[in-house]
Write an enzyme that holds these catalytic residues in place. Structure first.
Site, PDB file in Angstrom:
ATOM      1  N   THR A   1       0.872  -1.126  -0.042  1.00 60.45           N
ATOM      2  CA  THR A   1       0.064  -0.106  -0.150  1.00 60.45           C
ATOM      3  C   THR A   1       0.811   1.213   0.062  1.00 60.45           C
ATOM      4  O   THR A   1       2.128   1.257   0.374  1.00 60.45           O
ATOM      5  CB  THR A   1      -1.064   0.050   1.181  1.00 60.45           C
TER       6      THR A   1
ATOM      7  N   CYS B   1      -2.737   7.452   8.201  1.00 60.64           N
ATOM      8  CA  CYS B   1      -3.440   5.966   8.019  1.00 60.64           C
ATOM      9  C   CYS B   1      -2.326   5.112   8.704  1.00 60.64           C
ATOM     10  O   CYS B   1      -1.090   5.294   8.567  1.00 60.64           O
ATOM     11  CB  CYS B   1      -3.659   5.764   6.721  1.00 60.64           C
TER      12      CYS B   1
ATOM     13  N   HIS C   1      -5.402  -0.963   5.005  1.00 58.25           N
ATOM     14  CA  HIS C   1      -4.832   0.396   4.970  1.00 58.25           C
ATOM     15  C   HIS C   1      -6.000   1.148   5.792  1.00 58.25           C
ATOM     16  O   HIS C   1      -7.085   1.690   5.110  1.00 58.25           O
ATOM     17  CB  HIS C   1      -5.062   0.862   3.501  1.00 58.25           C
TER      18      HIS C   1
END
Lengths: 208, 165
Positions: B26, B32, B49
């Site tokens: 990711t 995040c 994520h």
């Protein structure tokens, strides 16, 4: 989210005008600083999935220089001014005569100059919006970051995150002559702010 | 013959799983958190994520479980188990949760990174999955990649280059 899924064309046009006025004023401020004409692309107003938002500046991993400030007041939201590191270096050179050194890092002096430029540009963007809408909008002190676009922009998506997986973005690009100074303004009003912006501009807001 | 590495991509507020050879990745994690689960024996891995700490604040119609720490971790667990992982062998790693911008007046929204990290940890503990490595906090973005075969987590950032966990 219905409001955003069925937003009529003319409401989108109203938001484009919002982008136009804000960025137009910022462009004027910049062009005075540089003593050069600055052009602006027609604003884009789009409801975009989170993933697609960083695509607007070259992808989630693209390294960008971003000035971020939170808009507080009647219509809160997030405002970004985004440049490539190269464009920021050129801007510094033109504005303050900084010698362009390493492309990937900025000295403390450059950093503080960029912060000031961001302050001026974002301030003129917001103050023209506040005038246009008669809404009270006050910027927080701008924060600067040089990092991956995805990491930076996700900060502006948190408010939309509570409602869905896309956000409404008002995107305006600056271009100077030979593309030397380019920058993009992203205004992401909080979901609740749209009704206030529309009401302030006399756009009826019907619920369907 | 050159072995083409298979790469599974996970978008923001999304999760996915992989088994056997390959990487799961990711990009552009800021506040995040990228959370991975890995079964070293079965070579099954999953990556979420996570964007927000708690689904309690959600006002969306159909809940995207991958977006919130409290719903993403159980869902990720469910998906790796479905691919044949064994819960008692699962180990977790995570990265991200940065505070990209610092403001004089830090509101809760500004602290979202650390809150995401805390929420993920609490959920892992509740589910009894050990967190064996983490690279969280700071003020910079990260791209992460988990090698499903070895369980190595590669973390890349603009300023600090590549780090292995």
């Amino acid at each position: 989210m219905d409001l955003f899924n069925h937003m009529e064309e003319f409401k989108m046009d109203v938001l484009k005008e919002v982008g136009n006025i804000g960025a137009g004023n910022a462009a004027t401020a910049l062009s005075r600083l540089l003593n050069k004409p600055i052009d602006m692309a027609v604003p884009k107003v789009q409801m975009l999935p989170f993933e697609a938002i960083s695509e607007q500046v070259g992808g989630a991993e693209q390294v960008v220089l971003a000035i971020f400030l939170r808009v507080e007041g009647d219509a809160p939201g997030n405002l970004f001014f985004i440049q490539s590191p190269e464009a920021a270096k050129k801007l510094l050179h033109r504005l303050a005569g900084f010698e362009v050194e390493g492309e990937d890092s900025f000295s403390e002096m450059e950093w503080s100059a960029l912060s000031e430029i961001g302050n001026i540009l974002a301030g003129s963007y917001l103050s023209s919006l506040a005038d246009f809408t008669s809404l009270q909008m006050t910027p927080t002190v701008p924060a600067l970051a040089l990092d991956m676009a995805g990491a930076i922009l996700s900060y502006g998506l948190l408010q939309f995150g509570e409602m869905g997986d896309s956000a409404l973005l008002i995107d305006t690009t600056f271009i100077e002559g030979q593309h030397e100074v380019e920058g993009q303004f992203f205004l992401i009003p909080d979901p609740e702010s749209f009704a206030k912006i529309f009401a302030a501009l006399g756009v009826p807001l019907e619920h369907d | 013959m050159i072995d083409e590495q298979r790469v599974v991509k996970v978008g923001m507020a999304d999760l996915n799983v992989i088994s056997g050879h390959g990487l799961i990745r990711t990009t552009g994690l800021g506040s995040c958190v990228g959370l991975t689960l890995h079964d070293p024996l079965k070579k099954v891995a999953g990556l979420a994520h996570v964007m927000l700490p708690s689904s309690e604040i959600a006002r969306e119609g159909a809940l995207n479980v991958a977006k919130y720490a409290d719903t993403a971790v159980p869902k990720l667990l469910e998906e790796v188990l479905a691919l044949g992982a064994c819960k008692s062998r699962l180990v977790a790693k995570m990265a991200g949760g940065a505070q990209m911008f610092t403001f004089a007046r830090a509101t809760d929204t500004m602290r979202i990174g650390p809150r995401n990290v805390e929420a993920c940890k609490a959920k892992l503990q509740e589910l009894g999955i050990p967190l064996i490595a983490e690279d969280t906090g700071g003020n910079y973005g990260r791209t992460i990649e988990l090698d499903c075969e070895t369980g190595t987590l590669f973390i890349r950032s603009v300023q600090k280059g590549v780090k292995e966990l």
